[in-house]
Scaffold this motif. Structure first.
Motif, mmCIF file in Angstrom:
data_model
loop_
_atom_site.group_PDB
_atom_site.id
_atom_site.type_symbol
_atom_site.label_atom_id
_atom_site.label_comp_id
_atom_site.label_asym_id
_atom_site.label_seq_id
_atom_site.Cartn_x
_atom_site.Cartn_y
_atom_site.Cartn_z
ATOM 1 N N ASP A 164 0.844 -1.279 -0.107
ATOM 2 C CA ASP A 164 -0.019 -0.112 -0.043
ATOM 3 C C ASP A 164 0.759 1.447 -0.219
ATOM 4 O OD1 ASP A 164 -2.389 1.565 0.268
ATOM 5 O OD2 ASP A 164 -2.294 1.856 2.309
ATOM 6 N N LEU A 165 1.909 1.087 0.759
ATOM 7 C CA LEU A 165 2.667 2.392 0.976
ATOM 8 C C LEU A 165 3.764 2.721 -0.278
ATOM 9 C CD1 LEU A 165 3.923 2.411 4.636
ATOM 10 C CD2 LEU A 165 2.128 3.922 3.608
ATOM 11 N N LEU A 166 3.915 1.400 -0.942
ATOM 12 C CA LEU A 166 4.596 1.239 -2.277
ATOM 13 C C LEU A 166 4.156 2.114 -3.159
ATOM 14 C CD1 LEU A 166 7.024 0.499 -3.698
ATOM 15 C CD2 LEU A 166 6.037 -1.716 -4.112
ATOM 16 N N PHE A 167 2.670 1.719 -3.473
ATOM 17 C CA PHE A 167 1.831 2.175 -4.550
ATOM 18 C C PHE A 167 1.467 3.575 -4.311
ATOM 19 C CE2 PHE A 167 0.275 -2.512 -5.052
ATOM 20 C CZ PHE A 167 1.341 -2.867 -5.979
ATOM 21 N N ILE A 168 1.077 4.037 -3.027
ATOM 22 C CA ILE A 168 0.800 5.539 -2.631
ATOM 23 C C ILE A 168 2.227 6.182 -3.076
ATOM 24 C CG2 ILE A 168 0.398 6.995 -0.766
ATOM 25 C CD1 ILE A 168 -1.409 4.670 0.502
ATOM 26 N N GLY A 169 3.286 5.766 -2.698
ATOM 27 C CA GLY A 169 4.708 6.439 -2.938
ATOM 28 C C GLY A 169 4.818 6.659 -4.377
ATOM 29 N N ILE A 170 4.468 5.666 -5.204
ATOM 30 C CA ILE A 170 4.775 5.891 -6.867
ATOM 31 C C ILE A 170 3.783 6.714 -7.171
ATOM 32 C CG2 ILE A 170 4.220 4.566 -8.919
ATOM 33 C CD1 ILE A 170 5.178 2.015 -7.633
ATOM 34 N N LYS A 171 2.396 6.972 -6.562
ATOM 35 C CA LYS A 171 1.383 7.665 -6.962
ATOM 36 C C LYS A 171 1.710 9.257 -6.743
ATOM 37 C CE LYS A 171 -1.633 9.265 -4.292
ATOM 38 N NZ LYS A 171 -2.896 9.707 -3.342
ATOM 39 N N ASN A 172 2.532 9.430 -5.625
ATOM 40 C CA ASN A 172 2.649 10.960 -4.995
ATOM 41 C C ASN A 172 3.878 11.268 -5.894
ATOM 42 O OD1 ASN A 172 0.935 10.890 -3.078
ATOM 43 N ND2 ASN A 172 2.147 10.171 -1.596
ATOM 44 N N THR A 173 4.854 10.278 -6.397
ATOM 45 C CA THR A 173 5.792 10.611 -7.234
ATOM 46 C C THR A 173 5.472 11.336 -8.707
ATOM 47 O OG1 THR A 173 7.435 9.160 -5.933
ATOM 48 C CG2 THR A 173 8.141 9.804 -8.209
ATOM 49 N N PHE A 174 4.615 10.347 -9.147
ATOM 50 C CA PHE A 174 4.206 10.796 -10.223
ATOM 51 C C PHE A 174 3.400 12.141 -10.434
ATOM 52 C CE2 PHE A 174 4.618 6.494 -11.674
ATOM 53 C CZ PHE A 174 5.288 6.587 -12.928
ATOM 54 N N ILE A 175 2.654 12.508 -9.332
ATOM 55 C CA ILE A 175 1.975 13.743 -9.086
ATOM 56 C C ILE A 175 2.892 14.710 -9.021
ATOM 57 C CG2 ILE A 175 0.466 14.907 -7.359
ATOM 58 C CD1 ILE A 175 -1.102 12.485 -6.735
ATOM 59 N N LYS A 176 3.935 14.681 -8.266
ATOM 60 C CA LYS A 176 4.909 15.648 -7.942
ATOM 61 C C LYS A 176 5.560 16.000 -9.286
ATOM 62 C CE LYS A 176 9.022 16.405 -5.248
ATOM 63 N NZ LYS A 176 9.895 17.254 -6.379
ATOM 64 N N ILE A 177 5.791 14.842 -10.134
ATOM 65 C CA ILE A 177 6.765 15.151 -11.542
ATOM 66 C C ILE A 177 5.711 15.909 -12.333
ATOM 67 C CG2 ILE A 177 7.396 13.921 -13.582
ATOM 68 C CD1 ILE A 177 8.578 11.591 -11.796
ATOM 69 N N PHE A 178 4.440 15.597 -12.437
ATOM 70 C CA PHE A 178 3.398 16.336 -13.211
ATOM 71 C C PHE A 178 3.259 17.663 -12.902
ATOM 72 C CE2 PHE A 178 -0.967 17.586 -14.044
ATOM 73 C CZ PHE A 178 -1.056 17.524 -15.265
ATOM 74 N N ARG A 179 3.235 17.999 -11.630
ATOM 75 C CA ARG A 179 3.035 19.366 -10.925
ATOM 76 C C ARG A 179 4.298 20.068 -11.195
ATOM 77 N NH1 ARG A 179 0.224 18.670 -5.034
ATOM 78 N NH2 ARG A 179 -1.839 17.811 -5.910
ATOM 79 N N ASP A 180 5.559 19.524 -11.074
ATOM 80 C CA ASP A 180 6.638 20.343 -11.615
ATOM 81 C C ASP A 180 6.797 20.664 -12.948
ATOM 82 O OD1 ASP A 180 7.513 20.142 -8.785
ATOM 83 O OD2 ASP A 180 8.834 18.435 -9.025
ATOM 84 N N ALA A 181 6.571 19.479 -13.697
ATOM 85 C CA ALA A 181 6.473 19.969 -15.389
ATOM 86 C C ALA A 181 5.253 21.033 -15.732
ATOM 87 C CB ALA A 181 6.066 18.605 -15.929
ATOM 88 N N LYS A 182 4.364 20.850 -15.071
ATOM 89 C CA LYS A 182 3.255 22.189 -15.316
ATOM 90 C C LYS A 182 3.937 23.406 -14.813
ATOM 91 C CE LYS A 182 -1.711 23.000 -14.783
ATOM 92 N NZ LYS A 182 -2.801 22.624 -13.935
ATOM 93 N N LYS A 183 4.363 23.517 -13.769
ATOM 94 C CA LYS A 183 4.869 24.630 -13.021
ATOM 95 C C LYS A 183 6.184 25.348 -14.178
ATOM 96 C CE LYS A 183 7.038 26.755 -8.887
ATOM 97 N NZ LYS A 183 7.467 26.315 -7.596
ATOM 98 N N ASN A 184 6.819 24.403 -14.548
ATOM 99 C CA ASN A 184 8.036 24.736 -15.348
ATOM 100 C C ASN A 184 7.659 25.332 -16.760
ATOM 101 O OD1 ASN A 184 9.861 24.082 -13.435
ATOM 102 N ND2 ASN A 184 10.014 22.143 -14.343
ATOM 103 N N ALA A 185 6.566 24.523 -17.333
ATOM 104 C CA ALA A 185 5.735 24.951 -18.643
ATOM 105 C C ALA A 185 5.426 26.403 -18.521
ATOM 106 C CB ALA A 185 4.892 24.067 -18.932
ATOM 107 N N SER A 186 4.499 26.633 -17.437
ATOM 108 C CA SER A 186 3.870 27.700 -17.183
ATOM 109 C C SER A 186 4.841 29.092 -16.755
ATOM 110 C CB SER A 186 2.823 27.867 -15.962
ATOM 111 O OG SER A 186 3.415 27.432 -14.929
ATOM 112 N N GLY A 187 6.041 28.545 -16.163
ATOM 113 C CA GLY A 187 7.130 29.633 -16.219
ATOM 114 C C GLY A 187 7.714 29.972 -17.103
ATOM 115 N N SER A 188 7.790 29.070 -18.152
ATOM 116 C CA SER A 188 8.674 29.426 -19.301
ATOM 117 C C SER A 188 7.890 30.111 -20.370
ATOM 118 C CB SER A 188 9.060 27.886 -20.141
ATOM 119 O OG SER A 188 7.970 27.213 -20.248
ATOM 120 N N LYS A 189 6.635 30.263 -20.020
ATOM 121 C CA LYS A 189 5.811 31.072 -21.176
ATOM 122 C C LYS A 189 5.989 32.585 -20.803
ATOM 123 C CE LYS A 189 2.088 27.742 -21.809
ATOM 124 N NZ LYS A 189 0.640 27.501 -21.517
#
Length: 210
Positions: A185-210
């Motif tokens: 359970d903690l392994l899968f939740i950790g994977i989910k949180n990692t993907f969410i963080k990567i997505f948010r960081d990518a979205k933040k970098n994309a909005s910042g580069s505009k």
């Protein structure tokens, strides 16, 4: 007369000395110009005599205990009544989903010091009725990995034995089952949180580069 003048000088020097010291103390205790410190910072250094248990220990214990309890009531309690292994796995997956949604997640919300504090430790932290169905499906995935882990361990043990055992060396029981449930359970939740963080960081970098 000289002795009297000498005593006066000593008293005067002592008075000046203590006057100097008291003025220094007044400056130290004067808080009129001190910066404002928020209560959250004060609480870090304030001791109320209570033992502080880290959040991750609370989460691990709750998930481990309820996972073991689910094994005890659903696996041990129903194994002798359900002959089909597939039907038993479906019932256990539903039971684990109900335990996760109605007990584990509610317990984490109950002990949380503030709202949404333990959301990062839940796969589906939403307060909706349909999370029961999602948690049942999710528990089915966890159960699949748990049973395959048991099977893998038994295969490794039996490969080192000279004779074929009459029963499986490692049987399903609440303590190890609870540990496996908590770990996956903690392994899968950790994977989910990692993907969410990567997505948010990518979205933040994309909005910042505009």
């Amino acid at each position: 007369m000289a002795k009297k003048d000498k005593n006066k000088r000593v008293e005067k020097n002592a008075a000046d000395y203590y006057k100097l010291k008291t003025s220094s103390v007044d400056k130290l205790v004067d808080t009129s110009n001190a910066p404002v410190v928020p209560d959250s910072e004060i609480k870090k250094f304030k001791s109320d005599g209570k033992i502080r248990i880290p959040d991750w220990i609370k989460v691990i214990f709750i998930k481990f205990w309820f996972g073991g309890a689910a094994c005890f009531f659903f696996f041990w309690g129903l194994a002798s009544y359900i002959s089909s292994e597939l039907d038993l796995m479906v019932v256990i997956a539903i039971g684990l989903g109900l335990v996760t949604d109605l007990f584990i997640n509610h317990m984490l919300r109950f002990i949380a010091p503030e709202e949404d504090y333990y959301n990062k430790w839940m796969m589906f932290p939403f307060k909706k009725f349909w999370t029961i169905f999602l948690n049942c499906l999710y528990s089915g995935v966890i159960l699949f990995f748990i049973m395959n882990t048991y099977d893998l361990i038994n295969r490794i043990i039996m490969s080192t034995m000279t004779t074929e055992p009459e029963t499986l060396p490692l049987q399903v029981e609440p303590l190890l089952f609870g540990a496996f449930y908590m770990g996956f359970d903690l392994l899968f939740i950790g994977i989910k949180n990692t993907f969410i963080k990567i997505f948010r960081d990518a979205k933040k970098n994309a909005s910042g580069s505009k």
